[in-house]
Structure formats: C-alpha cells, structure tokens
Design an enzyme around this catalytic site. Structure first.
Site, PDB file in Angstrom:
ATOM      1  N   HIS A  61       0.843  -1.474   0.163  1.00 30.46           N
ATOM      2  CA  HIS A  61      -0.076   0.368   0.182  1.00 30.46           C
ATOM      3  C   HIS A  61       1.121   1.104   0.477  1.00 30.46           C
ATOM      4  O   HIS A  61       0.715   2.144  -0.255  1.00 30.46           O
ATOM      5  CB  HIS A  61      -1.188  -0.118   0.906  1.00 30.46           C
ATOM      6  CG  HIS A  61      -1.825   0.965   1.340  1.00 30.46           C
ATOM      7  ND1 HIS A  61      -3.130   0.565   0.152  1.00 30.46           N
ATOM      8  CD2 HIS A  61      -2.096   2.218   1.824  1.00 30.46           C
ATOM      9  CE1 HIS A  61      -3.463   1.959   0.998  1.00 30.46           C
ATOM     10  NE2 HIS A  61      -3.500   2.710   1.382  1.00 30.46           N
ATOM     11  N   TYR A 110       4.387   0.648  -3.216  1.00 30.29           N
ATOM     12  CA  TYR A 110       4.156  -0.572  -4.359  1.00 30.29           C
ATOM     13  C   TYR A 110       5.367  -0.490  -4.658  1.00 30.29           C
ATOM     14  O   TYR A 110       5.794  -0.809  -6.379  1.00 30.29           O
ATOM     15  CB  TYR A 110       4.251   1.027  -5.167  1.00 30.29           C
ATOM     16  CG  TYR A 110       2.834   2.103  -4.723  1.00 30.29           C
ATOM     17  CD1 TYR A 110       1.322   1.884  -5.509  1.00 30.29           C
ATOM     18  CD2 TYR A 110       2.785   3.057  -3.988  1.00 30.29           C
ATOM     19  CE1 TYR A 110       0.666   2.835  -5.474  1.00 30.29           C
ATOM     20  CE2 TYR A 110       2.089   3.935  -3.906  1.00 30.29           C
ATOM     21  CZ  TYR A 110       0.467   3.456  -4.095  1.00 30.29           C
ATOM     22  OH  TYR A 110      -0.267   4.408  -4.710  1.00 30.29           O
ATOM     23  N   HIS A 159     -10.426   2.293  -0.450  1.00 27.98           N
ATOM     24  CA  HIS A 159     -10.768   1.234   0.974  1.00 27.98           C
ATOM     25  C   HIS A 159     -11.631   0.766   1.100  1.00 27.98           C
ATOM     26  O   HIS A 159     -12.639  -0.569   2.062  1.00 27.98           O
ATOM     27  CB  HIS A 159     -11.450   2.952   1.907  1.00 27.98           C
ATOM     28  CG  HIS A 159     -10.657   3.476   3.218  1.00 27.98           C
ATOM     29  ND1 HIS A 159     -10.819   4.200   4.353  1.00 27.98           N
ATOM     30  CD2 HIS A 159      -9.082   3.649   3.105  1.00 27.98           C
ATOM     31  CE1 HIS A 159     -10.143   3.915   5.100  1.00 27.98           C
ATOM     32  NE2 HIS A 159      -8.425   3.736   4.674  1.00 27.98           N
TER      33      HIS A 159
END
Length: 726
Positions: free
Chosen positions: A44, A47, A90
């Site tokens: 997250h 990357y 999310h």
C-alpha cells in the site's frame, strides 16, 4: 532483538525482507523499528510490485502541473485556476467495517486534496459488491452508502457522481474507491518536500488513538476466514473535525508559513514524516512524548503506526509558529511542535528522553524492495460464440431483463442519500454521463466521471485497459467537456500469482496506449493488490476517474431528450458484438468471450467531432453507447426525459438483437434538431465520420421497429423494480 518467524509474518514481511532490514541497519531492528518497516514496505505504501509498471504510464502534458508522486495530481485549467484530484481504495476496511471503512476512505481522499492547497468541490465513488443474493451484500451495501453519505454530507462536499456494480467476484472482497476533486490557485499549490535544517515539525488536527494500527499492512494482505478479527485496524472518522482541519489548513495557506505539508493517511505519523524527509533528502527527529494522545499509556509503536483520522504534519518556516498556533487553536484543533528537520538523513524517534528508534530514511523509501514479479500474457479467447444457436428471445423480454437487473436498475435510492447540491456550484449531478461543477463565480466548469469494466479486463486485459480509458473519455465528451487528465485506482488480486501480475501488467499497457493516443495523462492514482479471500481473487478492476474542462458554460449538455420530432443519430459503426455483453450475461448467464475491439483512431475522431458539435450548439442531447448497447443508451435517455423514441435499424443486415444490444466501442447517440441536420451531415462527411440515422423522438412511447412498444412510465417502473423488491 531477534524475532520469531511468526512475528515477522504478522508484520506482513517475508523472511528475505527481514534479512534486508538487518543488512540495511547493520543490526537487528527493535519492535518499533520492525513496525515502521512493516508500514513503509507493504504494498500500500511502497508499491513494490507495481512501481516498475507504473513508470510506463504517460504522466506529462501541457495541462499537467503535478503528476504522480504527490498527495494528488494537479492540472491547469487556465486563468491561474488549477484542479487537484485523486482516487484511492478503502476496500479491506470497508469489508470489515462498512460504515467507518467507507467514511474514512472519503475523509482520507479529501485530505489528499486539501493538503495541496485546494478547496474540495466534489466527491465521486466507484463501488463493487458481491451478488445481491449473497448473505453479506445487503448489509455491506447499506453500510458503505451510509458511510459515504454520512462523511461527505457532514463535511459539506457534494457527492456528484459514481457507479455501483454487483458481481460474484466481489462476494468476499468488495471494492470501495473514493475520488475527490478540488480547486486551487495555480500559484498557491503546496507540496510535501521538506526543506531547511532545524525547521519545526508540527502535528495538527485530532489526537492519536489506537484505531487503524497496521491498517496499511492489512490493506496489503489477502483475507481469510478470520477477517472479522481485523476490525481494530479500521479507522474511525469524524467529518466535523475534518471540516475544522480543512478550514484551518486553508487559512494558514494564505501566506508563506508552510514549507511542506503531508496528510497522516496510511501508516500515519510514520509515512508522513518519512515521505517529507525522503523528498527533501533530510532527516527528521520526533519527540513522541509530545504527540497528542487520546488514550492513556500509548507506546511509541502505537503512536507511529496509528491511522487515527483528521491529522496533518506540517513543516513551518522560522518565526511562523505562533501565528499558525493561533489559527489552529481558533479552530479548536491540536497544534504541537513534535520535532525538527535534521541533516542526519535518519528517522530519529525519542521517548522518555531516550532514542527508541533510528532508521536511515533511504532504508524506508528508496531502499524499499522493488519486485519485477513474473507474469504471463493472456491470449485473446479464440472461440467464437455462435449466438444464432441460442434460443431466440424477444427484444422486449431481453430489454426488461436487463433494465430490471441489479446492475442496470435505477440507482436514485443511492444518490438520494448524498447531498449533491451543497456549495451551490453543482450544475449537473449524477444520472448523466458526467457530473458538472462550476468554478465558483466563473463561467467555466469541470466535468468529472468514474468508470470500470472488470469483465473486459478479465477476458483480455490490454483491451480492457484501453476500453475503460476510452469510456471515461466518451463520458466527458458527451457533456461538452474537453478531457484533460485521469486518476486511476487499480484493484487486483494477489501479485505473487503470475496470472494476476499479468492481468495488472497488461491492463496498464492498455491504459498507457489509450492515454498516450488521446493525450489523456495519468496524474495520480493508487494500487490495491491482494483483493481476495481464501485464495479466490477478484476480477482485475481498474477504475478510471477523469476530469474535463468546459470553457464556457452556456447550457450544459446531458443525456435527456429535449423535444419531440428530433432526429436521432448514432456516430460510430455498429458490428453487433455480443460477447461479454449484458445481453448474454443477464438473459443467458453467459459470462465468457472476448471484448469488443477498441479502435483508438475512431475513438479520437468521433469524440472530437461530438465535442465540436456541442461547442457550436448544434446538438440537443448526447449519450455514449457502452454496456448494454444502443437500446440501453436510448432507454436511459427516454426515462430521464420522459420523451419516447421510434427507432429502425438503418440496414437489416445485422440481427435485431445484435444491433441493439451489441457493445461495439467508440459510439455516441445524438439528438439533433431537424433544422441542423444538413449542416451536421456535411461536417460528418468532411471529417470521414461514420454515422447512421436511426429514428426520431416522439411522445410517450419507446418503440423499436415493430418488435417493441412500451409506455415510458412502464419502462421507468421496470427500471425501479429490483430495488423495490430487494
């Protein structure tokens, strides 16, 4: 301190990664340091599996002020005006705790935008749920919608556009992607790069609690049957405090007090301090005794990894502390100097007058792992679906089945829960191809839209990647906006599986090709991997959020028919491509096949002529043709306007169902006043634009050849049927 393998794994780290940490530190990390590496090295934040592919995307253009790498992307819309925007996922938090997961997704993306100095002017969302019959879907749906509406409505930002889709692939892993758009002055954009030595590092906003600890790590792991136990990692949002933080930050941004500013989002105080220091090639020293805590006896580990919401980290110029303090105290927010910039290039953490952690900044940023994971190409399916062998179905029955299905049913029961008109600049809200927001007190406006197409991407990722960029382009064109740039949220399964990594790599190749050809650069985005439960991964679902410019907002174009006896034209060629179509999925439960071809030359030429016609005030309404084909596009135009149509195929060479339900790309339906027809046809011919006249508008009835004639009111009832029975 040596750690057992299970402690390392609990922190989302592999054994080889732990060995790399030992090598970088030249010692074993302590628990605090292990937690910090866990936060900064997860997918997250780092990357690590996607970075080499993301570098291929086009990110520059005359209109681009800031591309990927900052809190949000920034584009120039002239007159010293800039638009700041980004989309983020999310997904995992929203599955575990739908209300707070969705609400804090909205709060987080808003902070990304106003951190750059922009006042947020619009919210959008892309939502994907499992089958409506799945036992969890209804509660997840209600919780997510309530969370989005609750946060956006309370903070006073209009939620103006989005999409809500249902598919079995999301049964155990829903997708909640939130997009925010803000307006700023081009000469007052704020960045997160730290500068100068011994500058004050200031904590502002809410107090730190124990919510959200390991949230970023949780978002970088697959779910299993114990997912419910992860509820403590979901953040808790407070939109009223966010509103105060927004106003305080924008007030401070009026002068030159701020050197750098960063939202405390994923990984909280850890990521915000590390990112600022890394970009400025500096060190940061934090005194954790000074961090405002709302719970007793919080440890340095908890403070650094908490993802409590509504917090910012600011680096101030010398002599500006007291002025800034007065602003934040006026807005009833914490304002505490918790550290300073240093020349050590380390993250130094003090607590109780002792150094509890010291890590080289580069070990957390530039030295984080980068993986060139193995991946395999996906071949275009070579089987041809013999549609003529299928049991024949009447066009009316097929239309009713699609319009009454969950994916095509009227979604006003969702959008009615969002305040779309707050702030007073929403010109066109959800229900058209794109929403339109006026630039306050000006004649110009922006158009915004979000789109996804997982079924195309699953079948052939390159084509699917191209198609979704083109669909977003068409949606902006259809309301008279010149497409300027996109943000993307790339939702995929486990990148350690080479087939899924292949889906990711090839989807990006398709996005790259389309963006380059259309001059539609990517200025911000988010990658969400590990979307799956118990080894079952979701379909590849890239979501594209686009922004376009309307230079002069005279009368907005939308998809509502304007009057009776207008001519209806299709721009673009209809081949009758039914594979992967809604027609086959809803009527025959056939979900396999190949996607329709994407011709980028046609997409560009057709889009530019439509935009030219709109700018010359030569068309009455417009709608792009996408999922569901011509008949669904026409029915949407009729239902929204309560004006009917009488339609005939221009040539009877294509089967009636193939013509009306085929999902060929690059097409638009235009409503044209008869008096403008000759002029428009001349423009088409001069520009080699393929078009067909297919009928005209009429009173009351939706009529297709001699096969179908339905009262518009009945069509509307059919379209509302699913929700009324759910």
């Amino acid at each position: 301190m040596k750690f057992e393998e299970k402690i390392i794994q609990k922190h989302g780290l592999k054994s080889e990664e732990y060995k790399s940490i030992q090598k970088l530190l030249k010692r074993d990390p302590n628990l605090l340091e292990l937690g910090i590496f866990s936060a900064m090295w997860n997918e997250h934040c780092s990357y690590k599996s996607s970075r080499i592919h993301l570098k291929k995307l086009p990110t520059k253009g005359k209109q681009v002020i800031q591309g990927p790498g900052e809190n949000a992307g920034v584009i120039d819309i002239g007159d010293n005006d800039a638009i700041v925007f980004k989309i983020e996922s999310h997904n995992h938090p929203s599955y575990i705790e739908p209300y707070q997961g969705a609400a804090t997704g909205v709060g987080g993306i808003l902070r990304d935008v106003f951190t750059m100095g922009a006042r947020p002017i619009a919210l959008l969302n892309s939502l994907h749920f499992g089958s409506p019959s799945h036992p969890k879907t209804k509660s997840l749906l209600n919780g997510v919608i309530s969370g989005i509406g609750g946060y956006g409505n309370c903070i006073g930002i209009p939620t103006v556009a989005g999409e809500t889709k249902f598919n079995d692939t999301y049964n155990e892993n829903i997708l909640v992607n939130a997009m925010a758009v803000g307006h700023a002055k081009k000469n007052k954009i704020f960045y997160s790069k730290a500068k100068g030595l011994n500058k004050a590092v200031v904590y502002v906003g809410s107090k730190t609690g124990r919510d959200g600890i390991h949230g970023a790590s949780m978002a970088s792991a697959e779910f299993d049957e114990n997912s419910e136990e992860k509820k403590p990692t979901v953040q808790v949002g407070d939109p009223f405090t966010e509103k105060l933080l927004l106003e305080a930050c924008l007030e401070l941004m009026k002068d030159d007090s701020i050197i750098a500013i960063q939202d405390m989002g994923a990984a909280g105080l850890t990521s915000s301090s590390v990112e600022m220091a890394s970009k400025g090639n500096l060190g940061v020293e934090l005194d954790l005794d000074k961090v405002p805590c709302r719970e007793e006896n919080m440890t340095p580990y908890e403070m650094m990894l908490s993802e409590s919401q509504e917090r910012m980290l600011i680096i101030l110029e010398d002599g500006k502390k007291e002025k800034a303090r007065k602003i934040f105290e006026k807005w009833d927010l914490d304002f505490v100097v918790i550290g300073k910039t240093t020349n050590t290039n380390n993250l130094t953490l003090k607590f109780n007058n002792k150094i509890e952690g010291e890590i080289p900044i580069e070990a957390l940023s530039s030295k984080a792992p980068i993986y060139n994971r193995k991946w395999i190409k996906k071949k275009l399916p070579n089987t041809k679906l013999e549609t003529k062998k299928l049991k024949k179905i009447k066009i009316e029955d097929a239309l009713v089945k699609i319009l009454s299905s969950p994916n095509y049913s009227n979604k006003s029961w969702i959008t009615s829960q969002y305040d779309q008109m707050v702030m007073g600049d929403t010109v066109q809200r959800s229900g058209s191809d794109a929403a339109i927001i006026r630039i306050h007190k000006k004649e110009k406006a922006i158009a915004v839209s979000v789109d996804s197409s997982a079924n195309y991407c699953k079948s052939h990722p390159i084509t699917g990647g191209k198609q979704i960029v083109c669909e977003n382009w068409r949606n902006l064109i259809s309301v008279g906006a010149k497409p300027l740039a996109i943000t993307n949220c790339l939702n995929f399964g486990n990148p350690e599986i080479k087939e899924i990594m292949g889906e990711f790599a090839e989807c990006l190749e398709g996005i790259k090709e389309a963006c380059e050809f259309l001059n539609f650069p990517v200025v911000s985005g988010n990658v969400s991997f590990y979307n799956g439960t118990n080894k079952k991964n979701i379909y590849p679902t890239p979501v594209i959020g686009g922004v376009g410019l309307i230079n002069k907002l005279s009368k907005p174009i939308d998809l509502k028919f304007k009057k009776e006896k207008s001519c209806i034209i299709i721009i673009g060629k209809t081949f009758g491509h039914l594979e992967l179509s809604s027609y086959l999925r809803e009527n025959y439960s056939i979900i396999d096949g190949k996607p329709p071809k994407v011709n980028l030359v046609n997409e560009k030429n057709n889009g530019e002529i439509v935009l030219d016609l709109i700018n010359k005030d030569l068309i009455l309404s417009a709608h792009d043709v996408s999922s569901g084909g011509v008949i669904i596009a026409l029915s949407e135009m009729s239902m929204q306007s309560e004006i009917g149509v009488k339609i005939e195929r221009p040539k009877k060479l294509i089967d009636i169902n193939e013509f009306f339900f085929g999902e060929d790309q690059g097409r638009y339906i235009l409503e044209i006043d008869q008096k403008n027809l000759d002029k428009i046809e001349k423009m088409f011919n001069n520009n080699n634009i393929y078009y067909e006249k297919i009928g005209f508008t009429q009173k009351k009835y939706f009529e297709i050849e001699n096969q179908l004639k339905i009262d518009i009111n009945d069509l509307f009832k059919i379209n509302n049927q699913w929700y009324n029975n759910y």
